[in-house]
Design an enzyme around this catalytic site. Structure first.
Site, PDB file in Angstrom:
ATOM      1  CG  ASN A  16      -2.185  -0.851   0.912  1.00 48.70           C
ATOM      2  OD1 ASN A  16      -3.021  -0.479   0.094  1.00 48.70           O
ATOM      3  ND2 ASN A  16      -2.285  -2.006   1.561  1.00 48.70           N
ATOM      4  CG  MET A  92       1.285  -5.350  11.611  1.00 50.79           C
ATOM      5  SD  MET A  92      -0.456  -5.472  11.152  1.00 50.79           S
ATOM      6  CE  MET A  92      -0.902  -6.960  12.038  1.00 50.79           C
ATOM      7  NE  ARG A  93       3.934  -2.040  18.873  1.00 50.11           N
ATOM      8  CZ  ARG A  93       4.004  -2.973  19.826  1.00 50.11           C
ATOM      9  NH1 ARG A  93       3.993  -4.253  19.522  1.00 50.11           N
ATOM     10  NH2 ARG A  93       4.084  -2.631  21.096  1.00 50.11           N
ATOM     11  CG  ASN A 109      -5.754   1.529   9.327  1.00 47.26           C
ATOM     12  OD1 ASN A 109      -4.643   1.184   8.908  1.00 47.26           O
ATOM     13  ND2 ASN A 109      -6.609   0.659   9.848  1.00 47.26           N
ATOM     14  CG  HIS A 111      -9.715  -3.283   8.285  1.00 44.21           C
ATOM     15  ND1 HIS A 111      -8.842  -3.930   9.147  1.00 44.21           N
ATOM     16  CD2 HIS A 111     -10.840  -4.028   8.248  1.00 44.21           C
ATOM     17  CE1 HIS A 111      -9.438  -5.024   9.606  1.00 44.21           C
ATOM     18  NE2 HIS A 111     -10.654  -5.109   9.079  1.00 44.21           N
ATOM     19  CB  SER A 138     -13.004   0.259   4.909  1.00 43.19           C
ATOM     20  OG  SER A 138     -14.056  -0.653   4.718  1.00 43.19           O
ATOM     21  CG  ASP A 147      -9.527  -2.334  12.189  1.00 43.46           C
ATOM     22  OD1 ASP A 147      -8.658  -1.575  11.745  1.00 43.46           O
ATOM     23  OD2 ASP A 147      -9.324  -3.529  12.450  1.00 43.46           O
TER      24      ASP A 147
HETATM   25  C1  GRF Z   1      -3.229  -4.662   3.924  1.00 46.21           C
HETATM   26  O1  GRF Z   1      -4.104  -5.711   3.609  1.00 46.21           O
HETATM   27  C2  GRF Z   1      -3.940  -3.601   4.728  1.00 46.21           C
HETATM   28  O2  GRF Z   1      -5.294  -3.479   4.393  1.00 46.21           O
HETATM   29  C3  GRF Z   1      -3.816  -4.127   6.140  1.00 46.21           C
HETATM   30  O3  GRF Z   1      -2.527  -4.712   6.191  1.00 46.21           O
HETATM   31  C4  GRF Z   1      -2.141  -5.105   4.879  1.00 46.21           C
HETATM   32  C5  GRF Z   1      -0.835  -4.420   4.606  1.00 46.21           C
HETATM   33  O4  GRF Z   1      -0.270  -4.826   3.381  1.00 46.21           O
HETATM   34  N1  GRF Z   1      -4.016  -3.079   7.110  1.00 46.21           N
HETATM   35  P1  GRF Z   1       0.943  -4.013   2.780  1.00 46.21           P
HETATM   36  O5  GRF Z   1       2.050  -4.009   3.845  1.00 46.21           O
HETATM   37  O6  GRF Z   1       0.493  -2.639   2.459  1.00 46.21           O
HETATM   38  O7  GRF Z   1       1.371  -4.780   1.560  1.00 46.21           O
END
Ligand code: GRF
Length: 217
Positions: A16, A92-93, A109, A111, A138, A147
């Site tokens: 992303n 992831m925090r 964010n 999700h 989303s 979320d």
């Molecule tokens: C994605 O699926 C995002 O929606 C979620 O974590 C994943 C991250 O993937 N929050 P990346 O690191 O952007 O490839």
């Protein structure tokens, strides 16, 4: 007009992040990626930032005794770089309520579900197990509850016969990569803004790609 300065917070792969880097490579895009922060060293997302020549920092949560100290270090880095908006992309925090409050309306964010359904972890597996027919992703403003913040944009994708968590995740990810840059564009162009618990925008915005529908199957 000056472009909005975005920081992207990551913990891993960074696909992303890549979609935002690619969008911002166009001078007409209203935002630039000014900073990438990872809480984990040596992740793929950092390689992407290096390749794009973007200033990057590793702020490892393990180096801090408390969440407050960790968040304060992130905040300081954001302040020094004069960041306008913060995009979480696979970060992831959990952030402290104080941090979330400080960045209210400027902390975003993505999700991989159609919120408010399927918050939390192991989303793809849980959607398959629940037998949902329409999945999606989303982009939302972050609030103290995980979320649960005001939704900026969503894209829907079908769940197809024979899907497992991986095939579904890949199909959703394709939409994530379109949705996140589209939503960041809306926000930084002021075409969508936090208003109480919702993010209103007018019907002309739909044409901008903030909303996708699943192909008919
Ligand atoms: C994605 O699926 C995002 O929606 C979620 O974590 C994943 C991250 O993937 N929050 P990346 O690191 O952007 O490839």
């Amino acid at each position: 007009m000056a472009r909005a300065k975005i920081a992207v917070l990551i913990s891993g792969r960074g696909s992303n992040l890549q979609s935002l880097i690619d969008a911002a490579a166009d001078d007409n895009y209203p935002a630039e990626i000014a900073l990438v922060i990872s809480n984990r060293p040596k992740v793929k997302g950092l390689e992407r930032a290096t390749k794009a020549g973007i200033h990057q920092l590793v702020i490892d949560h393990k180096d801090f005794q408390t969440r407050e100290d960790f968040d304060a270090a992130i905040n300081e880095a954001l302040r020094v770089t004069k960041i306008d908006y913060v995009c979480l992309a696979g970060f992831m925090r959990m952030l402290t309520p104080q941090f979330v409050n400080d960045w209210r309306g400027r902390l975003i964010n993505i999700h991989p579900s159609l919120l408010p359904a399927f918050k939390g972890l192991h989303v793809h597996e849980r959607m398959i197990d629940a037998g949902v027919k329409i999945a999606g992703c989303s982009v939302h403003f972050v609030s103290a509850e995980v979320d649960a913040g005001p939704i900026i944009g969503q894209a829907a994708v079908p769940v197809l016969p024979g899907d497992d968590a991986d095939t579904l995740a890949a199909r959703i990810l394709e939409q994530e990569h379109k949705l996140y840059p589209a939503c960041v564009k809306l926000i930084t162009e002021n075409k969508a803004r936090l208003s109480g618990a919702v993010v209103p925008f007018d019907s002309s915005v739909i044409a901008s790609g903030a909303l996708s529908n699943p192909p008919s199957v």
